[in-house]
Enzyme design. Structure first.
Site, mmCIF file in Angstrom:
data_model
loop_
_atom_site.group_PDB
_atom_site.id
_atom_site.type_symbol
_atom_site.label_atom_id
_atom_site.label_comp_id
_atom_site.label_asym_id
_atom_site.label_seq_id
_atom_site.Cartn_x
_atom_site.Cartn_y
_atom_site.Cartn_z
ATOM 1 N N HIS A 1 41.049 22.784 40.554
ATOM 2 C CA HIS A 1 40.720 23.514 41.462
ATOM 3 C C HIS A 1 39.846 24.394 40.710
ATOM 4 C CE1 HIS A 1 40.799 26.194 45.025
ATOM 5 N NE2 HIS A 1 40.322 25.194 45.574
ATOM 6 N N ASP B 1 44.453 49.301 42.948
ATOM 7 C CA ASP B 1 44.242 50.642 42.517
ATOM 8 C C ASP B 1 42.506 50.793 42.505
ATOM 9 O OD1 ASP B 1 46.591 51.366 42.927
ATOM 10 O OD2 ASP B 1 47.179 51.057 40.958
ATOM 11 N N LYS C 1 38.715 34.761 46.647
ATOM 12 C CA LYS C 1 39.853 34.779 46.310
ATOM 13 C C LYS C 1 39.941 36.105 45.302
ATOM 14 C CE LYS C 1 39.379 29.906 46.369
ATOM 15 N NZ LYS C 1 39.393 29.845 47.782
ATOM 16 N N ASP D 1 26.592 28.802 26.264
ATOM 17 C CA ASP D 1 26.346 29.266 24.681
ATOM 18 C C ASP D 1 27.800 29.851 24.507
ATOM 19 O OD1 ASP D 1 24.111 28.079 24.728
ATOM 20 O OD2 ASP D 1 22.985 29.991 24.855
ATOM 21 N N HIS E 1 36.108 32.496 52.128
ATOM 22 C CA HIS E 1 36.753 31.414 51.071
ATOM 23 C C HIS E 1 36.923 32.193 49.723
ATOM 24 C CE1 HIS E 1 36.558 28.176 48.159
ATOM 25 N NE2 HIS E 1 37.375 27.516 49.007
ATOM 26 N N LYS F 1 36.767 26.733 38.815
ATOM 27 C CA LYS F 1 35.400 26.766 39.044
ATOM 28 C C LYS F 1 34.928 27.804 37.837
ATOM 29 C CE LYS F 1 36.588 26.139 43.595
ATOM 30 N NZ LYS F 1 38.124 26.368 43.968
#
Length: 476
Positions: free
Chosen positions: A217, A400, A395, A224, A393, A219
């Site tokens: 899952h 703080d 996450k 470089d 979508h 991404k």
């Protein structure tokens, strides 16, 4: 003995063989008992389902490659660079101790970056990624869960083809289940230009892999070895809000320039080796930063090959360490017990805990599962908002005023137990303030608050739906 009796006895022999295997897995007691009853009551079907869906762990052939990479001097998972050490020494003692604990949880030394950039929405991310690929000189490594054959997917492929034609090494790794429906031939033009493509799949009978439900899952995009993108966005037009059937889409990716790209390169190298057995050993894949770094970053790779659930442990620790604020968004909210308890304890001690969950989802059943936890959280003082402008979508977590976490892991059982995931925790007050503004806008203008008194009088049929779906959460 009749043929039918032979079939029955063989089924029960399978059951007797499966039960020790279930017990030796040391799953949670409820899960262990559920699988034992399943294989006893349904000798063939239950046993088949257990071996296909009941295995939550996978052993990856990466240890030898890691040793070779370390011996080559390219990789140093536990070594803190001089630039990072300078930043650590500037921290107050309690915060430095907290960072060291995160190092130990994730078995990776904290790193640092020269600059960060928060990318909100697919349009910003796709533009930034395309520009960085066009500027690449040595290599481009791309890892997505979903890649679609649409305008956005084809546009990125063209950037990669152009890079490969000018001599840049291009490697693309895509989860085969997440991108179901995408043909391998889609990447033929890239391969013809000199690039490389591979499916990530945990089910591969020729390599003795039978875990069909474990998915990559992550991404992750690396340019470089110096620039990395991490977050929740895949390569498809809906992530830019361009699919009329889906509508507006809210998501976040972070661009990191500096030393942490080397750490994240190690994660890509392990995934690439798992599917291709090509070892990325050369030092140019892991360049050392040559200018002072400004912000600390903790990389958090996790997956079914990590027995200690490092992302979950890190999140629990950060929730327990928060002093006055925890704001988070969850693309899917189905928390395991430790995370649920940590949220409740934070709210109980007076921390401003706010949870943003999408009212509309590409997996609508999970919305109902998530609502089954609302009452308990609301009673402890957690403020819950449902995003109703479209699909949220993202996450992300704001802790703080200095720390933020961005990544691929949802606040659910699948992310914490079954998927290969990747998060980063970044100490950057400027980006934290930027994320605060983004979340404050979403809370105040694009969401509706869930009020306990109103929530308690929802229809009985809705309560029943939530309760029936909740035990199925790991499979959804």
């Amino acid at each position: 003995m009749s043929f039918h009796w032979s079939i029955a006895w063989f089924g029960y022999l399978l059951t007797l063989g499966a039960i020790p295997h279930i017990l030796l897995r040391n799953k949670p007691p409820v899960s262990t008992l559920a699988w034992i009853w399943a294989v006893i009551l349904f000798p063939y079907v239950g046993t088949l389902f257990y071996f296909v869906f009941g295995t939550e762990r996978i052993e990856r052939k990466k240890l030898r490659a890691r040793r070779e990479m370390a011996a080559s001097g390219a990789r140093s998972e536990r070594r803190v660079t001089a630039f990072t050490r300078t930043l650590l020494d500037e921290l107050p003692d309690p915060e430095r101790a907290a960072v060291e604990l995160l190092n130990n949880i994730n078995e990776l030394a904290v790193s640092s970056v020269q600059s960060t950039r928060l990318l909100v929405g697919g349009a910003q991310f796709f533009s930034a990624l395309g520009q960085r690929i066009d500027e690449a000189r040595e290599h481009v490594h791309i890892e997505f869960f979903i890649w679609r054959d649409d305008a956005r997917g084809r546009e990125l492929r063209e950037h990669l083809i152009a890079a490969a034609k000018r001599g840049v090494e291009v490697r693309v790794l895509v989860d085969q289940i997440g991108s179901f429906g995408l043909r391998r031939s889609f990447f033929d033009p890239l391969c013809e230009a000199g690039g490389k493509f591979a499916w990530f799949r945990t089910a591969h009978p020729l390599r003795n892999r039978w875990t069909f439900h474990l998915r990559n899952h992550r991404k992750l995009q690396i340019i470089d070895g110096r620039i990395a993108f991490v977050g929740g966005m895949n390569m498809a037009r809906e992530y830019a809000g361009e699919d009329p059937e889906v509508g507006p889409w809210r998501d976040v990716q972070i661009e990191l320039t500096g030393g942490v790209a080397k750490r994240l390169q190690m994660t890509f190298a392990d995934d690439w080796f798992f599917v291709t057995e090509e070892k990325l050993l050369e030092k140019h894949y892991y360049p050392q930063p040559v200018v002072p770094q400004k912000y600390l970053v903790q990389s958090m790779p996790d997956g079914p090959d990590s027995p200690d659930d490092p992302i979950q442990m890190s999140m629990v620790y950060l929730l327990n360490s928060a002093r006055h604020r925890v704001w988070l968004t969850a693309g899917y909210f189905v928390p395991k017990e430790p995370l649920l308890t940590a949220l409740e304890l934070a709210a109980a001690r007076g921390v401003d805990v706010r949870l943003l969950v999408s009212e509309k989802s590409d997996h609508p059943l999970l919305v109902n599962v998530g609502r089954s936890y609302y009452e308990e959280l609301l009673r402890f003082g957690v403020k819950i908002y449902e995003y109703d402008k479209g699909i949220n979508h993202a996450k992300v977590t704001l802790i703080d005023d200095k720390w933020l976490m961005v990544g691929s892991a949802n606040f659910d059982i699948r992310s914490m137990r079954l998927n290969f995931e990747l998060n980063v925790a970044v100490r950057d007050p400027e980006r934290a303030a930027e994320l605060e503004a983004v979340l404050a806008h979403d809370f105040d203008l694009d969401s509706r608050p869930i009020v306990l008194e109103e929530f308690l009088v929802r229809p009985w049929s809705q309560r029943l739906k939530e309760s029936l779906l909740r035990p199925l959460a790991p499979l959804l």
